[in-house]
Design a protein around this motif. Structure first.
Motif, mmCIF file in Angstrom:
data_model
loop_
_atom_site.group_PDB
_atom_site.id
_atom_site.type_symbol
_atom_site.label_atom_id
_atom_site.label_comp_id
_atom_site.label_asym_id
_atom_site.label_seq_id
_atom_site.Cartn_x
_atom_site.Cartn_y
_atom_site.Cartn_z
ATOM 1 N N ALA A 66 0.777 -1.364 -0.091
ATOM 2 C CA ALA A 66 0.060 -0.193 0.000
ATOM 3 C C ALA A 66 0.826 1.326 0.083
ATOM 4 N N PRO A 67 0.363 2.551 -0.491
ATOM 5 C CA PRO A 67 1.096 3.450 -0.437
ATOM 6 C C PRO A 67 1.481 4.003 0.855
ATOM 7 N N GLY A 68 2.104 5.123 0.984
ATOM 8 C CA GLY A 68 2.584 5.255 2.576
ATOM 9 C C GLY A 68 3.638 6.633 2.531
ATOM 10 N N LEU A 69 4.013 6.947 3.686
ATOM 11 C CA LEU A 69 5.163 8.020 3.633
ATOM 12 C C LEU A 69 6.464 7.446 3.303
ATOM 13 N N VAL A 70 6.879 8.331 2.365
ATOM 14 C CA VAL A 70 8.114 7.878 1.520
ATOM 15 C C VAL A 70 9.566 8.539 2.360
ATOM 16 N N ASP A 71 10.194 7.836 2.407
ATOM 17 C CA ASP A 71 11.625 8.236 3.221
ATOM 18 C C ASP A 71 12.992 7.780 2.132
ATOM 19 N N ARG A 72 13.323 8.964 1.520
ATOM 20 C CA ARG A 72 14.537 8.537 0.432
ATOM 21 C C ARG A 72 15.613 8.931 1.136
ATOM 22 N N MET A 73 16.618 8.105 1.021
ATOM 23 C CA MET A 73 17.998 8.058 1.748
ATOM 24 C C MET A 73 19.150 7.527 0.698
#
Length: 162
Positions: A66-73
């Protein structure tokens, strides 16, 4: 670290009954983080190394697509235990590039004997946006601290039963 910085940074330390290299390989490999971080799936461009890209997606159902909060690192420091000049600790730093979460996550693994180590995982995570980063980092630190305690407990259980 000043008391103001400390309040804005989640820091959890845990002794692990495994060699430092075992803990290092497991904890810095974000492909394993989805097993330990609640409601999260993790995508990476491969094994951990300097410059690796990691995307965490968190939220109800996110672990199942499911979609959610994206955290790019991006891994901006990657020094295994014993590789640092004059320092036996290893450190991996994941620099957060948004879109909402900024700051860093750091995993430090210190050998304490040939068969044990001490892990310190810290996160300093201000939010992007109009509010001052110092304020938002102080808001994110308590839930992150709770999450890190859970993550290291799950990782310890996983590593000691493997």
């Amino acid at each position: 670290m000043t008391s103001r910085t400390h309040a804005a940074t989640a820091v959890v330390t845990r002794a692990l009954p495994v060699p430092a290299d075992v803990a290092w390989r497991a904890l810095t490999d974000a492909r394993r983080h989805g097993r330990w971080i609640p409601m999260t799936r993790v995508l990476t461009d491969g094994p951990p190394r300097l410059g690796s890209h990691v995307v965490g997606i968190s939220g109800p159902g996110a672990a199942h697509g499911a979609p959610g909060l994206v955290d790019r690192m991006v891994i901006t420091r990657y020094v295994p235990p014993g590789d640092a000049a004059g320092d036996a600790a290893g450190e991996a730093v994941f620099t957060k590039h948004g879109p909402l979460l900024r700051g860093t996550a750091s995993i430090v693994v210190l050998p304490t004997s040939p068969t044990t180590c001490r892990v310190t995982w810290s996160e300093h995570v201000p939010l992007a946006g109009p509010l001052p980063a110092a304020w938002t980092a102080r808001l994110t630190a308590p839930p992150l601290r709770a999450m890190l305690r859970l993550v290291l407990r799950r990782a310890a259980a996983d590593l000691t039963t493997a």
